[in-house]
Write an enzyme that holds these catalytic residues in place. Structure first.
Site, mmCIF file in Angstrom:
data_model
loop_
_atom_site.group_PDB
_atom_site.id
_atom_site.type_symbol
_atom_site.label_atom_id
_atom_site.label_comp_id
_atom_site.label_asym_id
_atom_site.label_seq_id
_atom_site.Cartn_x
_atom_site.Cartn_y
_atom_site.Cartn_z
ATOM 1 N N GLY A 36 0.810 -1.208 0.000
ATOM 2 C CA GLY A 36 0.000 0.000 0.000
ATOM 3 C C GLY A 36 0.842 1.255 0.000
ATOM 4 C CG HIS A 439 -30.546 28.658 -5.806
ATOM 5 N ND1 HIS A 439 -29.646 29.584 -5.324
ATOM 6 C CD2 HIS A 439 -31.700 28.836 -5.114
ATOM 7 C CE1 HIS A 439 -30.246 30.296 -4.393
ATOM 8 N NE2 HIS A 439 -31.500 29.856 -4.240
#
Length: 459
Positions: A36, A439
Site C-alpha cells: 500500500g 441552487h
C-alpha cells in the site's frame, strides 16, 4: 540468480501495476515497506481519516455559530488510532497475503539495489538474494527530508511517517515546515488538543499556492497556531520530551514533540541506479519519457521517484500508463501532466488546478480574474462561512481557463468542475452558461466566479 519476466520494485502504486492480465508471466514484487506504500500506511488515507476526525471536533467546538448548544469532551485518541490503523494495517496485510497467494507472483521482502542492467540484489531477512528480469518497473517512492540540524542533534523527532501513530497526543508540538503536510498535521493535532507552533522559513504558509490563498490561509490560522514565519531552526537541545529549539532570531521554543515536515526526497539514492544505466536529474528524480521509460532499456519508472507532481492520483494514472505499455508495447500510451488538481485537507480546505496568479504573471500572460466569496451565495449563508472564496484565472481574449483556486468547505470537490472543463477544453463562458448550477448548492461559488471574469465575447 532467479530470473523473472517482469519485476516491480515497490508495492505502493507499483503493486497496482500488476493484475490478472499478467498471469501468463513470471512476475516479482520487491517490497521493502508495507503493501500500500506511503498513501495507505503513512500518507493520504490515514491523514485524511484523521483530518475528518479533526473536522468533526472543530464543528462541535464551533456549533454555537449555528445556535447549537454542544460541548466537546475531547478526541479519544487511542480509539481513533484503533479505528484508523486497525483498518489500514489489516488492508496492508491482506494486500501482501493476496499477492503471495497469486501463483504467478513472487514476493521478495527487503531493500533492493541494482548490480547491473536489469539485475538486483535484495537484502532479505534470510540473506542477499540476486534476481534479474526481462523488464523492470521502478516505483520505489520517497521519504521525508530531515535537516542536518535535527538529524545530528541525537534527539527524537517525528515525521509524517511516524507522527500519526503516536500513542498519546503531544501537549506542545513544534511543526517544522509550512507546506501541505505541515498544514494538515498541525490541523489534526490542534483539534486533538495540542498546542502547535509552526516554524517556516518563508513569510507565508502554503507559499506554493496562489498568493491570495496563501495569504488568506496564513491569516486564518494565525490565531490558531503560534506562527514563526521567516525563521529557521538553528539548534535542537534538551532531552526526549523536553526539547529546546533555537531559531535564527535567538528565540527559544520549548516542546515535547518535534514534527519535521519540510518536504520529501526520492529514494533513488538507495538503488545504485547508475549500475543499471538509469539516469536521474539534479533532484535525484529518475528521468523518463512520455511513456515513462527510463534511459535504460526495458526499465520504466513511476510515482514519487519521477518528475511531476508527487500526488497519489498522478501516480495512479502513471501506473495505468505503464500497465498498458507493458501489455501493449506496439500501441503505447503517454502520460500528460497538463491538468493536475491537488487539495490540502486542512481547516479551511484548499484545492487548486492549473496556474497560480504569480505563475501567470511570470509567464507574461494577459489574464483576467474572477472571484466569488462563500458569504455571497446562499449555501455560504447556511454554513455561516465568512472566509471561503473561489478564484478563477482565464485568458482575457479567449476565455480559456488557466487556473482555479478554492479555499473553504468542500474545496476538493468544487475544484473538479474546473478539472473537467480544462481537460475537455471548455472555456469560462461555456462552463458558466451551458450547465445548470444547482441552487442553492455551494457550486454557485464556481458559477459566480466564472461570471465575474472579464473575458472576450467569443470565449
Amino acid at each position: 540468480m532467479r530470473h523473472h519476466d517482469l519485476l516491480v520494485l515497490g508495492v505502493g502504486t507499483g503493486n497496482a501495476v500488476i493484475d490478472d492480465r499478467f498471469a501468463h508471466l513470471d512476475v516479482a514484487l520487491v517490497a521493502e515497506g508495507p503493501f500500500g506504500g506511503t498513501c495507505l500506511n503513512a500518507g493520504c488515507i490515514p491523514s485524511k481519516m484523521l483530518a475528518v476526525t479533526a473536522e468533526v471536533a472543530d464543528t462541535v467546538r464551533d456549533s454555537g455559530r449555528h445556535d447549537v448548544r454542544a460541548n466537546l469532551e475531547g478526541i479519544a485518541w487511542p480509539d481513533v488510532q484503533e479505528r484508523v490503523f486497525g483498518r489500514l494495517d489489516a488492508t496492508s496485510r491482506d494486500g501482501e497475503d493476496g499477492r503471495r497467494d497469486d501463483d504467478f507472483v513472487t514476493v521478495y521482502r527487503g531493500r533492493a539495489r541494482f548490480t547491473g542492467e536489469r539485475e538486483l540484489l535484495v537484502d532479505t531477512a534470510d540473506g542477499p538474494v540476486p534476481v534479474s528480469a526481462d523488464r523492470i518497473v521502478v516505483a520505489a517512492g520517497g521519504r521525508p527530508v530531515v535537516p542536518p540540524v535535527v538529524a545530528e542533534s541525537g534527539l527524537p523527532y517525528e515525521t509524517s511517517d511516524t507522527v500519526m501513530r503516536l500513542d498519546e497526543v503531544p501537549r506542545r508540538m513544534v511543526v517544522l515546515g509550512g507546506g501541505y503536510i505541515a498544514a494538515e498535521l498541525a490541523h489534526v493535532f490542534h483539534a486533538a488538543g495540542t498546542s502547535v507552533t509552526v516554524v517556516e522559513k518563508r513569510d507565508k504558509l502554503l507559499a506554493e499556492q496562489d498568493t491570495s490563498v496563501a495569504s488568506a490561509f496564513t491569516e486564518i490560522v494565525r490565531p490558531v497556531h503560534d506562527l514563526r514565519l521567516g525563521r529557521e531552526l538553528v539548534r535542537v537541545e534538551g532531552s526526549p520530551g523536553a526539547l529546546r529549539l533555537t531559531l535564527d532570531d535567538d528565540s527559544v521554543i520549548e516542546a515535547d514533540t518535534l514534527l519535521v515536515a519540510v518536504g520529501r526526497t526520492p529514494n533513488s539514492d538507495r538503488l545504485d541506479l547508475d549500475r543499471a544505466g538509469v539516469t536521474c536529474d539534479d533532484d535525484g528524480l529518475i528521468e523518463v519519457d512520455e511513456q515513462l521509460r527510463t534511459s535504460a532499456g526495458n526499465v520504466w519508472a513511476l510515482g514519487d521517484i519521477v518528475p511531476g507532481p508527487p500526488l497519489k492520483h498522478v501516480a495512479n494514472r502513471e501506473g495505468e500508463v505503464v500497465t498498458h505499455n507493458l501489455l501493449h508495447p506496439d500501441e503505447p500510451r503517454t502520460m500528460s501532466y497538463d491538468v493536475v488538481p491537488s487539495a490540502v485537507f486542512t481547516r479551511p480546505q484548499i484545492a487548486q488546478v492549473g496556474l497560480t496568479e504569480q505563475a501567470a504573471a511570470e509567464q507574461g500572460l494577459d489574464y483576467a480574474i474572477g472571484t466569488c466569496r462563500y458569504e455571497d451565495v446562499a449555501y455560504g449563508w447556511a454554513l455561516e462561512d465568512t472566509q471561503g472564496f473561489c478564484k478563477v484565472l482565464a485568458d482575457r481574449a479567449s476565455g480559456r481557463l488557466l487556473g482555479a483556486h478554492v479555499l473553504g468547505p468542500q474545496a476538493a470537490t468544487l475544484i473538479q468542475s474546473f478539472v473537467l472543463a480544462m481537460t475537455f477544453g471548455l472555456g469560462a463562458r461555456e462552463l458558466a452558461e451551458r450547465p445548470l448550477w444547482i441552487h442553492p448548492a455551494l457550486t454557485e461559488v464556481v458559477d459566480n466566479a466564472l461570471r465575474d471574469l472579464d473575458v472576450g465575447k467569443d470565449a
